[in-house]
Scaffold this motif. Structure first.
Motif, PDB file in Angstrom:
ATOM      1  N   ALA B  94      -9.098  -5.869   3.253  1.00 34.01           N
ATOM      2  CA  ALA B  94      -8.003  -5.140   3.912  1.00 34.01           C
ATOM      3  C   ALA B  94      -6.921  -6.113   4.370  1.00 34.01           C
ATOM      4  O   ALA B  94      -5.720  -5.851   4.200  1.00 34.01           O
ATOM      5  N   ALA B  95      -7.337  -7.244   4.935  1.00 30.22           N
ATOM      6  CA  ALA B  95      -6.355  -8.232   5.414  1.00 30.22           C
ATOM      7  C   ALA B  95      -5.599  -8.861   4.241  1.00 30.22           C
ATOM      8  O   ALA B  95      -4.385  -9.097   4.328  1.00 30.22           O
ATOM      9  N   LEU B  96      -6.314  -9.113   3.134  1.00 31.20           N
ATOM     10  CA  LEU B  96      -5.651  -9.675   1.948  1.00 31.20           C
ATOM     11  C   LEU B  96      -4.622  -8.689   1.391  1.00 31.20           C
ATOM     12  O   LEU B  96      -3.501  -9.073   1.051  1.00 31.20           O
ATOM     13  N   VAL B  97      -5.009  -7.420   1.321  1.00 32.66           N
ATOM     14  CA  VAL B  97      -4.074  -6.404   0.815  1.00 32.66           C
ATOM     15  C   VAL B  97      -2.863  -6.318   1.749  1.00 32.66           C
ATOM     16  O   VAL B  97      -1.713  -6.269   1.303  1.00 32.66           O
ATOM     17  N   ASP B  98      -3.141  -6.359   3.065  1.00 36.40           N
ATOM     18  CA  ASP B  98      -2.048  -6.299   4.046  1.00 36.40           C
ATOM     19  C   ASP B  98      -1.078  -7.471   3.841  1.00 36.40           C
ATOM     20  O   ASP B  98       0.143  -7.287   3.868  1.00 36.40           O
ATOM     21  N   ALA B  99      -1.617  -8.656   3.602  1.00 34.17           N
ATOM     22  CA  ALA B  99      -0.764  -9.832   3.394  1.00 34.17           C
ATOM     23  C   ALA B  99       0.018  -9.713   2.081  1.00 34.17           C
ATOM     24  O   ALA B  99       1.224  -9.951   2.039  1.00 34.17           O
ATOM     25  N   LEU B 100      -0.681  -9.314   1.008  1.00 29.78           N
ATOM     26  CA  LEU B 100      -0.014  -9.200  -0.302  1.00 29.78           C
ATOM     27  C   LEU B 100       1.086  -8.141  -0.287  1.00 29.78           C
ATOM     28  O   LEU B 100       2.096  -8.264  -0.981  1.00 29.78           O
ATOM     29  N   MET B 101       0.886  -7.089   0.519  1.00 29.39           N
ATOM     30  CA  MET B 101       1.885  -6.022   0.592  1.00 29.39           C
ATOM     31  C   MET B 101       3.194  -6.488   1.221  1.00 29.39           C
ATOM     32  O   MET B 101       4.200  -5.802   1.146  1.00 29.39           O
ATOM     33  N   GLN B 102       3.151  -7.661   1.861  1.00 29.43           N
ATOM     34  CA  GLN B 102       4.375  -8.191   2.481  1.00 29.43           C
ATOM     35  C   GLN B 102       5.091  -9.180   1.561  1.00 29.43           C
ATOM     36  O   GLN B 102       6.131  -9.723   1.929  1.00 29.43           O
ATOM     37  N   GLY B 103       4.517  -9.441   0.384  1.00 28.35           N
ATOM     38  CA  GLY B 103       5.111 -10.435  -0.512  1.00 28.35           C
ATOM     39  C   GLY B 103       5.572  -9.824  -1.829  1.00 28.35           C
ATOM     40  O   GLY B 103       5.657  -8.598  -1.966  1.00 28.35           O
ATOM     41  N   PRO B 104       5.821 -10.667  -2.814  1.00 28.77           N
ATOM     42  CA  PRO B 104       6.352 -10.207  -4.102  1.00 28.77           C
ATOM     43  C   PRO B 104       5.373  -9.344  -4.905  1.00 28.77           C
ATOM     44  O   PRO B 104       5.783  -8.607  -5.799  1.00 28.77           O
ATOM     45  N   ALA B 106       3.693  -6.863  -3.815  1.00 26.86           N
ATOM     46  CA  ALA B 106       3.482  -5.576  -3.129  1.00 26.86           C
ATOM     47  C   ALA B 106       3.363  -4.400  -4.096  1.00 26.86           C
ATOM     48  O   ALA B 106       2.434  -3.584  -3.981  1.00 26.86           O
ATOM     49  N   GLU B 107       4.267  -4.333  -5.040  1.00 25.44           N
ATOM     50  CA  GLU B 107       4.296  -3.163  -5.912  1.00 25.44           C
ATOM     51  C   GLU B 107       3.018  -3.062  -6.750  1.00 25.44           C
ATOM     52  O   GLU B 107       2.432  -1.989  -6.885  1.00 25.44           O
ATOM     53  N   ALA B 108       2.612  -4.231  -7.283  1.00 30.41           N
ATOM     54  CA  ALA B 108       1.402  -4.252  -8.115  1.00 30.41           C
ATOM     55  C   ALA B 108       0.176  -3.842  -7.298  1.00 30.41           C
ATOM     56  O   ALA B 108      -0.674  -3.065  -7.762  1.00 30.41           O
ATOM     57  N   VAL B 109       0.087  -4.352  -6.055  1.00 29.51           N
ATOM     58  CA  VAL B 109      -1.058  -4.036  -5.190  1.00 29.51           C
ATOM     59  C   VAL B 109      -1.055  -2.549  -4.820  1.00 29.51           C
ATOM     60  O   VAL B 109      -2.087  -1.884  -4.815  1.00 29.51           O
ATOM     61  N   GLU B 110       0.130  -2.051  -4.546  1.00 28.27           N
ATOM     62  CA  GLU B 110       0.235  -0.640  -4.187  1.00 28.27           C
ATOM     63  C   GLU B 110      -0.258   0.235  -5.341  1.00 28.27           C
ATOM     64  O   GLU B 110      -1.040   1.169  -5.138  1.00 28.27           O
ATOM     65  N   THR B 111       0.198  -0.077  -6.541  1.00 24.71           N
ATOM     66  CA  THR B 111      -0.184   0.721  -7.703  1.00 24.71           C
ATOM     67  C   THR B 111      -1.681   0.620  -7.992  1.00 24.71           C
ATOM     68  O   THR B 111      -2.336   1.612  -8.308  1.00 24.71           O
ATOM     69  N   ALA B 112      -2.207  -0.611  -7.864  1.00 17.98           N
ATOM     70  CA  ALA B 112      -3.598  -0.825  -8.264  1.00 17.98           C
ATOM     71  C   ALA B 112      -4.595  -0.364  -7.206  1.00 17.98           C
ATOM     72  O   ALA B 112      -5.702   0.071  -7.537  1.00 17.98           O
ATOM     73  N   ILE B 113      -4.221  -0.479  -5.932  1.00 17.40           N
ATOM     74  CA  ILE B 113      -5.210  -0.226  -4.884  1.00 17.40           C
ATOM     75  C   ILE B 113      -4.824   0.922  -3.954  1.00 17.40           C
ATOM     76  O   ILE B 113      -5.577   1.884  -3.786  1.00 17.40           O
ATOM     77  N   LEU B 114      -3.650   0.834  -3.339  1.00 18.94           N
ATOM     78  CA  LEU B 114      -3.324   1.803  -2.289  1.00 18.94           C
ATOM     79  C   LEU B 114      -3.119   3.217  -2.833  1.00 18.94           C
ATOM     80  O   LEU B 114      -3.627   4.179  -2.250  1.00 18.94           O
ATOM     81  N   THR B 115      -2.402   3.325  -3.935  1.00 14.48           N
ATOM     82  CA  THR B 115      -2.145   4.668  -4.462  1.00 14.48           C
ATOM     83  C   THR B 115      -3.436   5.379  -4.859  1.00 14.48           C
ATOM     84  O   THR B 115      -3.666   6.509  -4.413  1.00 14.48           O
ATOM     85  N   PRO B 116      -4.316   4.729  -5.664  1.00 13.81           N
ATOM     86  CA  PRO B 116      -5.568   5.434  -5.975  1.00 13.81           C
ATOM     87  C   PRO B 116      -6.416   5.745  -4.738  1.00 13.81           C
ATOM     88  O   PRO B 116      -6.981   6.838  -4.640  1.00 13.81           O
ATOM     89  N   LEU B 117      -6.467   4.821  -3.772  1.00 12.58           N
ATOM     90  CA  LEU B 117      -7.241   5.086  -2.548  1.00 12.58           C
ATOM     91  C   LEU B 117      -6.692   6.298  -1.807  1.00 12.58           C
ATOM     92  O   LEU B 117      -7.444   7.174  -1.370  1.00 12.58           O
ATOM     93  N   GLY B 118      -5.376   6.316  -1.670  1.00 21.24           N
ATOM     94  CA  GLY B 118      -4.717   7.426  -0.973  1.00 21.24           C
ATOM     95  C   GLY B 118      -4.984   8.747  -1.671  1.00 21.24           C
ATOM     96  O   GLY B 118      -5.292   9.758  -1.028  1.00 21.24           O
ATOM     97  N   ASP B 119      -4.901   8.729  -2.995  1.00 26.42           N
ATOM     98  CA  ASP B 119      -5.135   9.959  -3.771  1.00 26.42           C
ATOM     99  C   ASP B 119      -6.568  10.449  -3.582  1.00 26.42           C
ATOM    100  O   ASP B 119      -6.810  11.640  -3.423  1.00 26.42           O
ATOM    101  N   GLU B 120      -7.508   9.495  -3.616  1.00 27.56           N
ATOM    102  CA  GLU B 120      -8.916   9.879  -3.483  1.00 27.56           C
ATOM    103  C   GLU B 120      -9.208  10.476  -2.110  1.00 27.56           C
ATOM    104  O   GLU B 120      -9.910  11.476  -1.998  1.00 27.56           O
ATOM    105  N   LEU B 121      -8.652   9.839  -1.072  1.00 28.83           N
ATOM    106  CA  LEU B 121      -8.882  10.360   0.281  1.00 28.83           C
ATOM    107  C   LEU B 121      -8.259  11.742   0.441  1.00 28.83           C
ATOM    108  O   LEU B 121      -8.859  12.641   1.029  1.00 28.83           O
TER     109      LEU B 121
END
Lengths: 364, 147
Positions: B94-104, B106-121
């Motif tokens: 979670a902390a790694l994702v939080d850090a990556l989301m603040q850098g270049p 972000a978009e790749a991490v969002e697509t690969a992790i956050l969007t599918p997680l959000g959809d599943e929840l």
């Protein structure tokens, strides 16, 4: 005088090894896993979380396994564990109005906005043993309806709009915490609710039942009972804003009770409140009834001398870990204490016999 | 403000996500950025509060378990993990994702992790709401025979 006695160590070790063997039971029967308990005995897990006062289904399931299903022993394990955890802070008060309701019923309004939603309830079952569960059965396909997307409003808020029920005035006051400071009386309502929500289900149920049978009757209607998940939000100091740190299942009960009025105020309904971890319907209704009974003083009612009105009696006897600790300690060795009792009673008997003897002579 | 709201949203999502799903999506994404700990993962509890009558003064309901950590990527971004339960690995991801989301990235991490997680929840929540809806009572009044 205390005399140290040694020699029990081997016996204790052997007893604990045997306990572990008995816990496992017949080796020809598959071992129960912690996740099986968590998933399939979830109401037991809920009770251990509520009375252990720690929301963590995996830990509660482990405690149930370790305790061989003895609920109070499992609760004891959770209480002991929670004292080892550093506390990172306190959450913002949970918004039960935003609950994603699995169940939501009202005994007072048939056509409540949001409807009467039964959820996965035991109500209306015939309480006949289902032998199909003893065989390996398939679970039925669950019907689905159209999901409600908006929040379900609290029913008491409708009464509140008309001024028919007493308002719960919001505040941001930091509540007392009986896990940090010993409970002192008189306790205020936040402390009473903390004690009741972690109190023994059986005890709180009996107290609530006593009010229904007439010991400080308060004419409770279940205005609303809801079960579901709420988000838990906490301010993160290093970030300077609040985030959701998780989601918990809660059962909330709001009772609508007998009204009162005075020369200056028109009659109004009063409230009792129950909020408990997990799906804990019986406990939450009980809590609301006992909460209402304990409010007699602040609502200007008479002390009828009923047990449920007696704050000292209710709050000091509701905790099953305190109760069981004190109760069960009497089975531990009291050899020296008892030795002195023995000597005392022998002395008293000797004196009594000596006094009795001359009287008998005189009678002859 | 929007940046803060976005961060609140992804941190809240990471806190509530099932640990096994977060781990699977993280491993699938396959990045392993170098970092150092600002605060190694630690398990603790937070006191959950409710309100009298649902709307009144706060009271202490009971605690819940929580794991937190903080780390800094070599590129400088600081990530915080605050997740429900007792899972140090989940807090670290979670902390790694939080850090990556603040850098270049972000978009790749969002697509690969956050969007599918959000959809599943969201899907899991909808399914429960649909099951609940099927247990909603439809009252009807019986019409009596006369006239």
């Amino acid at each position: 005088m205390y005399v140290a006695v040694k020699g029990g160590e081997r016996a204790i070790d052997n007893a604990h090894a045997w306990l572990a063997e008995e816990r496992r039971g017949d080796l020809n029967v598959a071992e129960l896993s912690v996740v099986q308990i968590r998933e399939q005995l979830s109401l037991a897990v809920n009770r251990v979380m509520a009375e252990g006062s720690l929301y963590d289904p995996d830990l509660a399931a482990l405690a149930i396994k370790q305790a061989r299903g003895d609920m109070i022993e499992a609760i004891f394990l959770i209480r002991a564990y929670r004292t080892t955890l550093p506390r990172f802070g306190a959450s913002a008060p949970v918004e039960t109005a935003d609950m994603a309701c699995d169940r939501r019923i009202s005994a007072t309004f048939k056509d409540a906005p949001g409807g009467q939603v039964l959820g996965p309830t035991f109500d209306y079952t015939h309480r006949l043993l289902d032998f199909a569960l003893a065989a390996e059965g398939e679970t039925p396909v669950v019907e689905r309806g159209e999901a409600r997307t908006e929040a379900t409003p609290h029913i008491t808020e409708f009464l509140n709009k008309e001024g028919l029920i007493q308002t719960e005035v919001s505040s941001e006051e930091t509540p007392g915490d009986l896990t940090r400071e010993p409970l002192e009386l008189p306790a205020n309502r936040p402390l009473r609710l903390q004690a009741l929500t972690r109190g023994d289900e059986g005890f709180v149920l009996s107290m609530a039942y006593s009010t229904q049978r007439g010991y400080a009757r308060n004419h409770a209607f279940v205005g609303e009972l809801r079960i579901g998940k709420v988000a838990v939000e906490m301010e993160i100091p290093e970030l300077g804003f609040a985030i959701e740190i998780g989601e918990i299942e809660l059962t909330e009960c709001e009772t609508v009770n007998q009204f009162q009025g005075s020369k200056t105020e028109p009659p109004q309904f009063t409230r009792g409140y129950g909020l408990v971890f997990g799906q804990s319907e019986r406990k939450s209704i009980s809590m609301a009834l006992v909460d209402r009974a304990l409010r007699w003083q602040e609502l200007g009612e008479d002390n009828l001398g009923a047990p449920a009105q007696d704050e000292e009696f209710v709050l000091y006897h509701s905790d099953n870990i305190q109760a069981t600790g004190f109760l069960e300690h009497i089975k531990l060795p009291h050899y020296v204490d008892f030795q002195s009792e023995l000597e005392l009673i022998r002395k008293l008997r000797r004196e009594a016999m000596e006094n009795v003897a001359p009287v008998q002579e005189a009678a002859e | 403000m929007t940046a803060e709201n976005n961060r609140r949203a992804w941190m809240s999502l990471l806190a509530k996500a099932p640990a096994d799903r977060l781990l699977a999506l993280w491993q699938e994404h396959g990045v392993a950025p170098a970092f150092h700990w600002l605060r190694a993962p630690e398990i603790g509890a937070t006191m959950v509060r409710g309100r009298l009558g649902g709307t009144g003064a706060p009271f202490n309901l009971g605690e819940m378990t929580l794991t937190r950590c903080a780390l800094q990527l070599e590129s400088g971004e600081v990530g915080h993990g605050y997740v429900q339960g007792r899972d140090k690995q989940k807090a670290e991801i979670a902390a790694l994702v939080d850090a990556l989301m603040q850098g270049p990235e972000a978009e790749a991490v969002e697509t690969a992790i956050l969007t599918p997680l959000g959809d599943e929840l969201a899907k899991a929540k909808t399914v429960r709401a649909e099951k609940a809806a099927a247990t909603k009572v439809d009252f009807f009044t019986m019409v009596r025979g006369e006239d």
